[in-house]
Enzyme design. Structure first.
Site, PDB file in Angstrom:
ATOM      1  N   ASP A  51       0.829  -1.206   0.000  1.00  0.00           N
ATOM      2  CA  ASP A  51       0.000   0.000   0.000  1.00  0.00           C
ATOM      3  C   ASP A  51       0.867   1.261   0.000  1.00  0.00           C
ATOM      4  O   ASP A  51       0.532   2.258  -0.637  1.00  0.00           O
ATOM      5  CB  ASP A  51      -0.909   0.017   1.238  1.00  0.00           C
ATOM      6  N   ASN A 122      -4.735   8.736   1.718  1.00  0.00           N
ATOM      7  CA  ASN A 122      -5.077   8.145   3.021  1.00  0.00           C
ATOM      8  C   ASN A 122      -5.463   9.216   4.031  1.00  0.00           C
ATOM      9  O   ASN A 122      -6.557   9.225   4.540  1.00  0.00           O
ATOM     10  CB  ASN A 122      -3.881   7.384   3.603  1.00  0.00           C
TER      11      ASN A 122
HETATM   12  P1  NAD Z   1       3.287   0.312   4.215  1.00  0.00           P
HETATM   13  O1  NAD Z   1       2.955  -0.320   2.923  1.00  0.00           O
HETATM   14  O2  NAD Z   1       4.433  -0.234   5.006  1.00  0.00           O
HETATM   15  O3  NAD Z   1       1.997   0.395   5.119  1.00  0.00           O
HETATM   16  C1  NAD Z   1       2.021   0.184   6.490  1.00  0.00           C
HETATM   17  C2  NAD Z   1       0.770  -0.627   6.829  1.00  0.00           C
HETATM   18  O4  NAD Z   1      -0.372   0.207   6.647  1.00  0.00           O
HETATM   19  C3  NAD Z   1       0.609  -1.837   5.912  1.00  0.00           C
HETATM   20  O5  NAD Z   1       0.123  -2.905   6.672  1.00  0.00           O
HETATM   21  C4  NAD Z   1      -0.427  -1.333   4.912  1.00  0.00           C
HETATM   22  O6  NAD Z   1      -1.170  -2.391   4.309  1.00  0.00           O
HETATM   23  C5  NAD Z   1      -1.293  -0.485   5.810  1.00  0.00           C
HETATM   24  N1  NAD Z   1      -2.114   0.494   5.086  1.00  0.00           N
HETATM   25  C6  NAD Z   1      -1.709   1.540   4.316  1.00  0.00           C
HETATM   26  N2  NAD Z   1      -2.788   2.168   3.810  1.00  0.00           N
HETATM   27  C7  NAD Z   1      -3.866   1.500   4.278  1.00  0.00           C
HETATM   28  C8  NAD Z   1      -5.257   1.673   4.134  1.00  0.00           C
HETATM   29  N3  NAD Z   1      -5.766   2.661   3.412  1.00  0.00           N
HETATM   30  N4  NAD Z   1      -6.091   0.819   4.788  1.00  0.00           N
HETATM   31  C9  NAD Z   1      -5.608  -0.193   5.546  1.00  0.00           C
HETATM   32  N5  NAD Z   1      -4.303  -0.404   5.734  1.00  0.00           N
HETATM   33  C10 NAD Z   1      -3.443   0.440   5.103  1.00  0.00           C
HETATM   34  O7  NAD Z   1       3.560   1.794   3.884  1.00  0.00           O
HETATM   35  P2  NAD Z   1       3.698   3.057   4.774  1.00  0.00           P
HETATM   36  O8  NAD Z   1       4.373   3.991   3.910  1.00  0.00           O
HETATM   37  O9  NAD Z   1       4.278   2.829   6.130  1.00  0.00           O
HETATM   38  O10 NAD Z   1       2.120   3.391   4.928  1.00  0.00           O
HETATM   39  C11 NAD Z   1       1.691   4.645   5.113  1.00  0.00           C
HETATM   40  C12 NAD Z   1       0.470   4.655   5.968  1.00  0.00           C
HETATM   41  O11 NAD Z   1       0.764   4.124   7.251  1.00  0.00           O
HETATM   42  C13 NAD Z   1       0.023   6.070   6.233  1.00  0.00           C
HETATM   43  O12 NAD Z   1      -0.747   6.604   5.200  1.00  0.00           O
HETATM   44  C14 NAD Z   1      -0.749   5.900   7.515  1.00  0.00           C
HETATM   45  O13 NAD Z   1      -2.131   5.653   7.265  1.00  0.00           O
HETATM   46  C15 NAD Z   1      -0.189   4.662   8.149  1.00  0.00           C
HETATM   47  N6  NAD Z   1       0.355   5.001   9.450  1.00  0.00           N
HETATM   48  C16 NAD Z   1      -0.213   4.378  10.508  1.00  0.00           C
HETATM   49  C17 NAD Z   1       0.189   4.683  11.802  1.00  0.00           C
HETATM   50  C18 NAD Z   1      -0.487   3.989  12.918  1.00  0.00           C
HETATM   51  O14 NAD Z   1      -1.396   3.196  12.652  1.00  0.00           O
HETATM   52  N7  NAD Z   1      -0.122   4.278  14.153  1.00  0.00           N
HETATM   53  C19 NAD Z   1       1.193   5.630  12.016  1.00  0.00           C
HETATM   54  C20 NAD Z   1       1.769   6.254  10.908  1.00  0.00           C
HETATM   55  C21 NAD Z   1       1.335   5.919   9.614  1.00  0.00           C
END
Ligand code: NAD
Length: 265
Positions: A51, A122
Protein backbone atom coordinates in the site's frame (compact mmCIF):
# COMPACT_ATOMS: atom_id res chain seq x y z
CA UNK A 1 -9.55 -2.24 -20.45
CA UNK A 2 -9.21 -2.41 -24.24
CA UNK A 3 -9.07 1.35 -24.97
CA UNK A 4 -6.42 2.00 -22.30
CA UNK A 5 -3.18 0.54 -23.44
CA UNK A 6 -0.18 2.63 -22.36
CA UNK A 7 1.16 1.29 -19.10
CA UNK A 8 3.78 2.73 -16.78
CA UNK A 9 5.19 0.39 -14.13
CA UNK A 10 6.10 2.07 -10.84
CA UNK A 11 8.39 -0.05 -8.66
CA UNK A 12 11.61 -0.08 -6.72
CA UNK A 13 14.01 -2.28 -8.72
CA UNK A 14 15.27 -5.26 -6.79
CA UNK A 15 16.75 -8.65 -7.67
CA UNK A 16 13.78 -10.32 -6.01
CA UNK A 17 11.32 -8.53 -8.30
CA UNK A 18 13.28 -8.69 -11.58
CA UNK A 19 11.96 -12.00 -12.94
CA UNK A 20 8.36 -11.27 -11.89
CA UNK A 21 8.44 -7.84 -13.56
CA UNK A 22 9.77 -9.45 -16.73
CA UNK A 23 6.88 -11.96 -16.67
CA UNK A 24 4.46 -9.05 -16.22
CA UNK A 25 5.99 -7.19 -19.17
CA UNK A 26 5.72 -10.31 -21.38
CA UNK A 27 2.07 -10.73 -20.37
CA UNK A 28 1.35 -7.07 -21.09
CA UNK A 29 2.86 -7.30 -24.60
CA UNK A 30 0.86 -10.48 -25.29
CA UNK A 31 -2.39 -8.59 -24.69
CA UNK A 32 -1.39 -5.46 -26.62
CA UNK A 33 -0.36 -3.17 -23.76
CA UNK A 34 2.42 -0.74 -24.62
CA UNK A 35 4.92 -0.22 -21.80
CA UNK A 36 6.06 3.40 -21.52
CA UNK A 37 8.99 4.78 -19.54
CA UNK A 38 7.44 8.18 -18.82
CA UNK A 39 4.43 8.16 -16.47
CA UNK A 40 3.03 11.26 -18.22
CA UNK A 41 2.47 9.22 -21.41
CA UNK A 42 0.61 6.43 -19.62
CA UNK A 43 -3.09 5.98 -19.18
CA UNK A 44 -2.57 3.08 -16.77
CA UNK A 45 -0.11 3.45 -13.90
CA UNK A 46 0.63 0.16 -12.18
CA UNK A 47 2.27 0.26 -8.78
CA UNK A 48 4.18 -2.83 -7.72
CA UNK A 49 4.63 -3.26 -3.97
CA UNK A 50 2.52 -2.70 -0.86
CA UNK A 51 0.00 0.00 0.00
CA UNK A 52 2.90 2.35 0.80
CA UNK A 53 4.22 1.94 -2.77
CA UNK A 54 0.74 2.60 -4.17
CA UNK A 55 0.54 5.85 -2.15
CA UNK A 56 3.99 6.84 -3.48
CA UNK A 57 3.07 5.97 -7.09
CA UNK A 58 0.08 8.32 -6.90
CA UNK A 59 2.07 11.10 -5.21
CA UNK A 60 5.00 10.85 -7.65
CA UNK A 61 2.64 11.03 -10.63
CA UNK A 62 0.73 14.02 -9.20
CA UNK A 63 -2.62 12.42 -8.35
CA UNK A 64 -3.69 12.23 -11.99
CA UNK A 65 -7.43 11.96 -12.56
CA UNK A 66 -7.08 11.16 -16.27
CA UNK A 67 -5.58 7.70 -15.87
CA UNK A 68 -6.23 4.43 -14.07
CA UNK A 69 -4.10 3.34 -11.13
CA UNK A 70 -3.59 -0.38 -10.47
CA UNK A 71 -2.02 -1.85 -7.34
CA UNK A 72 -0.05 -5.10 -7.72
CA UNK A 73 1.40 -6.43 -4.49
CA UNK A 74 4.51 -8.54 -4.08
CA UNK A 75 2.91 -11.19 -1.89
CA UNK A 76 0.70 -9.62 0.78
CA UNK A 77 -2.78 -8.41 -0.13
CA UNK A 78 -3.27 -4.75 0.79
CA UNK A 79 -6.11 -2.26 0.68
CA UNK A 80 -5.04 -0.66 -2.58
CA UNK A 81 -3.45 -3.69 -4.19
CA UNK A 82 -6.03 -5.91 -5.84
CA UNK A 83 -3.57 -7.93 -7.87
CA UNK A 84 -0.54 -10.00 -6.90
CA UNK A 85 2.73 -10.87 -8.61
CA UNK A 86 2.27 -14.28 -6.98
CA UNK A 87 -0.86 -14.87 -9.07
CA UNK A 88 -0.01 -14.09 -12.71
CA UNK A 89 -2.93 -16.27 -13.80
CA UNK A 90 -5.40 -13.85 -12.20
CA UNK A 91 -3.63 -10.84 -13.76
CA UNK A 92 -3.85 -12.52 -17.18
CA UNK A 93 -7.52 -13.34 -16.60
CA UNK A 94 -8.18 -9.69 -15.65
CA UNK A 95 -6.49 -8.49 -18.87
CA UNK A 96 -8.92 -10.42 -21.05
CA UNK A 97 -12.21 -10.45 -19.15
CA UNK A 98 -14.63 -8.11 -17.40
CA UNK A 99 -13.94 -9.20 -13.84
CA UNK A 100 -12.44 -5.79 -13.09
CA UNK A 101 -14.23 -2.53 -12.40
CA UNK A 102 -13.24 1.08 -11.99
CA UNK A 103 -13.60 2.64 -8.55
CA UNK A 104 -13.28 6.32 -7.77
CA UNK A 105 -11.64 7.26 -4.49
CA UNK A 106 -11.99 10.71 -2.89
CA UNK A 107 -8.77 12.55 -2.07
CA UNK A 108 -8.06 15.46 0.26
CA UNK A 109 -6.87 18.84 -0.90
CA UNK A 110 -4.74 20.51 1.74
CA UNK A 111 -3.45 24.06 1.64
CA UNK A 112 -0.89 25.55 3.97
CA UNK A 113 -1.15 29.28 4.69
CA UNK A 114 -3.39 29.59 1.61
CA UNK A 115 -0.47 28.85 -0.69
CA UNK A 116 1.20 25.47 -0.93
CA UNK A 117 -1.44 22.91 -1.95
CA UNK A 118 -1.10 19.14 -1.94
CA UNK A 119 -3.27 16.02 -2.04
CA UNK A 120 -3.65 12.96 0.19
CA UNK A 121 -5.22 9.58 -0.53
CA UNK A 122 -5.08 8.14 3.02
CA UNK A 123 -4.75 11.09 5.33
CA UNK A 124 -3.15 14.35 6.30
CA UNK A 125 -1.58 14.29 9.76
CA UNK A 126 -0.43 17.24 11.84
CA UNK A 127 1.78 16.34 14.76
CA UNK A 128 3.96 18.05 17.31
CA UNK A 129 7.60 17.54 16.41
CA UNK A 130 8.88 17.84 19.95
CA UNK A 131 7.98 16.25 23.31
CA UNK A 132 5.56 19.04 24.12
CA UNK A 133 1.88 19.46 23.33
CA UNK A 134 0.85 21.86 20.63
CA UNK A 135 -2.43 23.64 20.13
CA UNK A 136 -4.78 24.18 17.21
CA UNK A 137 -8.01 26.15 16.86
CA UNK A 138 -10.37 24.01 14.80
CA UNK A 139 -12.93 25.65 12.49
CA UNK A 140 -15.56 23.72 10.52
CA UNK A 141 -16.68 25.89 7.62
CA UNK A 142 -16.62 29.31 9.31
CA UNK A 143 -17.63 28.04 12.74
CA UNK A 144 -15.07 28.05 15.53
CA UNK A 145 -15.47 24.48 16.85
CA UNK A 146 -12.84 23.75 19.54
CA UNK A 147 -9.29 24.34 20.67
CA UNK A 148 -7.22 21.18 20.56
CA UNK A 149 -4.13 20.66 22.70
CA UNK A 150 -2.24 17.38 22.48
CA UNK A 151 -0.02 15.41 20.12
CA UNK A 152 -1.84 16.07 16.87
CA UNK A 153 -4.75 15.41 14.56
CA UNK A 154 -5.39 13.18 11.57
CA UNK A 155 -7.82 13.97 8.77
CA UNK A 156 -8.56 10.88 6.73
CA UNK A 157 -10.41 9.96 3.56
CA UNK A 158 -12.84 7.02 3.51
CA UNK A 159 -10.18 4.70 2.04
CA UNK A 160 -7.68 6.02 4.59
CA UNK A 161 -10.13 5.25 7.42
CA UNK A 162 -8.70 1.73 7.77
CA UNK A 163 -5.12 3.02 8.15
CA UNK A 164 -3.77 5.54 10.73
CA UNK A 165 -7.32 6.67 11.52
CA UNK A 166 -8.28 3.17 12.67
CA UNK A 167 -5.35 3.00 15.08
CA UNK A 168 -6.75 6.18 16.65
CA UNK A 169 -10.15 4.49 17.14
CA UNK A 170 -11.69 6.35 14.22
CA UNK A 171 -14.60 4.76 12.38
CA UNK A 172 -14.11 2.57 9.33
CA UNK A 173 -15.91 4.40 6.53
CA UNK A 174 -17.41 2.85 3.40
CA UNK A 175 -15.70 4.66 0.46
CA UNK A 176 -19.12 5.10 -1.12
CA UNK A 177 -19.63 7.81 1.52
CA UNK A 178 -17.77 10.86 0.26
CA UNK A 179 -16.54 12.66 3.36
CA UNK A 180 -13.59 13.15 5.68
CA UNK A 181 -12.91 12.22 9.28
CA UNK A 182 -11.10 14.17 11.98
CA UNK A 183 -9.43 12.10 14.71
CA UNK A 184 -7.37 13.25 17.66
CA UNK A 185 -3.94 12.02 18.73
CA UNK A 186 -3.85 12.12 22.53
CA UNK A 187 -5.86 15.26 23.29
CA UNK A 188 -5.66 16.86 26.71
CA UNK A 189 -9.13 16.94 28.24
CA UNK A 190 -9.52 18.56 31.63
CA UNK A 191 -11.12 21.66 33.17
CA UNK A 192 -8.80 23.87 31.16
CA UNK A 193 -8.83 22.20 27.75
CA UNK A 194 -11.81 20.55 26.11
CA UNK A 195 -12.25 18.86 22.74
CA UNK A 196 -14.96 16.66 21.29
CA UNK A 197 -12.86 13.63 22.24
CA UNK A 198 -14.39 11.39 19.59
CA UNK A 199 -13.87 11.08 15.83
CA UNK A 200 -15.82 13.60 13.78
CA UNK A 201 -17.11 12.45 10.40
CA UNK A 202 -17.79 15.39 8.09
CA UNK A 203 -19.74 15.60 4.87
CA UNK A 204 -17.72 16.05 1.67
CA UNK A 205 -18.84 19.66 1.20
CA UNK A 206 -17.42 20.85 4.53
CA UNK A 207 -14.12 22.69 4.93
CA UNK A 208 -11.79 22.36 7.87
CA UNK A 209 -9.42 25.06 8.98
CA UNK A 210 -6.76 24.34 11.61
CA UNK A 211 -5.08 27.43 13.01
CA UNK A 212 -1.80 26.67 14.75
CA UNK A 213 -1.65 28.62 18.01
CA UNK A 214 1.63 30.49 17.98
CA UNK A 215 2.75 29.67 21.52
CA UNK A 216 6.34 28.63 20.93
CA UNK A 217 5.54 25.09 19.75
CA UNK A 218 4.30 26.14 16.34
CA UNK A 219 6.44 23.96 14.06
CA UNK A 220 4.29 20.85 13.61
CA UNK A 221 5.18 18.03 11.25
CA UNK A 222 2.67 17.84 8.43
CA UNK A 223 2.33 14.39 6.86
CA UNK A 224 0.73 13.67 3.51
CA UNK A 225 0.08 9.90 3.52
CA UNK A 226 3.54 8.41 4.01
CA UNK A 227 5.55 11.55 3.34
CA UNK A 228 6.46 14.42 5.67
CA UNK A 229 6.23 17.85 4.08
CA UNK A 230 9.21 20.12 4.26
CA UNK A 231 7.26 22.98 5.79
CA UNK A 232 9.02 24.39 8.84
CA UNK A 233 6.52 26.93 10.01
CA UNK A 234 2.83 27.41 9.36
CA UNK A 235 -0.18 29.31 10.65
CA UNK A 236 -3.20 27.80 8.91
CA UNK A 237 -3.99 24.46 7.31
CA UNK A 238 -7.13 24.25 5.17
CA UNK A 239 -8.52 20.81 4.33
CA UNK A 240 -11.37 19.80 2.05
CA UNK A 241 -12.27 17.03 -0.36
CA UNK A 242 -10.68 17.72 -3.74
CA UNK A 243 -12.76 18.13 -6.88
CA UNK A 244 -10.83 15.29 -8.44
CA UNK A 245 -10.91 11.60 -7.59
CA UNK A 246 -8.41 8.82 -8.15
CA UNK A 247 -9.60 6.05 -10.45
CA UNK A 248 -8.44 2.55 -9.58
CA UNK A 249 -8.96 -0.85 -11.15
CA UNK A 250 -10.17 -3.54 -8.80
CA UNK A 251 -11.43 -7.09 -8.97
CA UNK A 252 -15.22 -7.29 -8.75
CA UNK A 253 -15.00 -10.03 -6.13
CA UNK A 254 -12.76 -7.99 -3.82
CA UNK A 255 -14.95 -5.24 -2.40
CA UNK A 256 -14.09 -2.85 0.42
CA UNK A 257 -16.03 -5.07 2.84
CA UNK A 258 -14.11 -8.16 1.69
CA UNK A 259 -10.88 -6.31 2.44
CA UNK A 260 -12.05 -5.12 5.87
CA UNK A 261 -13.17 -8.64 6.76
CA UNK A 262 -9.94 -10.22 5.48
CA UNK A 263 -7.70 -7.75 7.28
CA UNK A 264 -9.40 -7.26 10.61
CA UNK A 265 -11.84 -10.10 11.36
P1 NAD B 1 3.29 0.31 4.22
O1 NAD B 1 2.96 -0.32 2.92
O2 NAD B 1 4.43 -0.23 5.01
O3 NAD B 1 2.00 0.40 5.12
C1 NAD B 1 2.02 0.18 6.49
C2 NAD B 1 0.77 -0.63 6.83
O4 NAD B 1 -0.37 0.21 6.65
C3 NAD B 1 0.61 -1.84 5.91
O5 NAD B 1 0.12 -2.91 6.67
C4 NAD B 1 -0.43 -1.33 4.91
O6 NAD B 1 -1.17 -2.39 4.31
C5 NAD B 1 -1.29 -0.49 5.81
N1 NAD B 1 -2.11 0.49 5.09
C6 NAD B 1 -1.71 1.54 4.32
N2 NAD B 1 -2.79 2.17 3.81
C7 NAD B 1 -3.87 1.50 4.28
C8 NAD B 1 -5.26 1.67 4.13
N3 NAD B 1 -5.77 2.66 3.41
N4 NAD B 1 -6.09 0.82 4.79
C9 NAD B 1 -5.61 -0.19 5.55
N5 NAD B 1 -4.30 -0.40 5.73
C10 NAD B 1 -3.44 0.44 5.10
O7 NAD B 1 3.56 1.79 3.88
P2 NAD B 1 3.70 3.06 4.77
O8 NAD B 1 4.37 3.99 3.91
O9 NAD B 1 4.28 2.83 6.13
O10 NAD B 1 2.12 3.39 4.93
C11 NAD B 1 1.69 4.64 5.11
C12 NAD B 1 0.47 4.65 5.97
O11 NAD B 1 0.76 4.12 7.25
C13 NAD B 1 0.02 6.07 6.23
O12 NAD B 1 -0.75 6.60 5.20
C14 NAD B 1 -0.75 5.90 7.52
O13 NAD B 1 -2.13 5.65 7.26
C15 NAD B 1 -0.19 4.66 8.15
N6 NAD B 1 0.35 5.00 9.45
C16 NAD B 1 -0.21 4.38 10.51
C17 NAD B 1 0.19 4.68 11.80
C18 NAD B 1 -0.49 3.99 12.92
O14 NAD B 1 -1.40 3.20 12.65
N7 NAD B 1 -0.12 4.28 14.15
C19 NAD B 1 1.19 5.63 12.02
C20 NAD B 1 1.77 6.25 10.91
C21 NAD B 1 1.34 5.92 9.61
Amino acid sequence: MTDRRKVYLHFKPSEKLDSKIEQLRTLGRKYGFELVSDAKEANIIASIGGDGSFLQAIRKTDFRDDCLYVGINDGHLGFYTDFSLEDMGRIEYAMQSNIVEVLRYPVLEVSVDGMKTFHCLNECSIRSNIIKTFALDVYVDDLYFETFRGDGMVISTPTGSTAYNKSLKGAVVDPRLKGMQLTEIASLNNNEYRTLGSPLLLSGDRQLLLKVIQDGNDHPIIGADNEALSIRHCHEIGIKLANKQIKTLKMKDNSFLHKVKRSFL
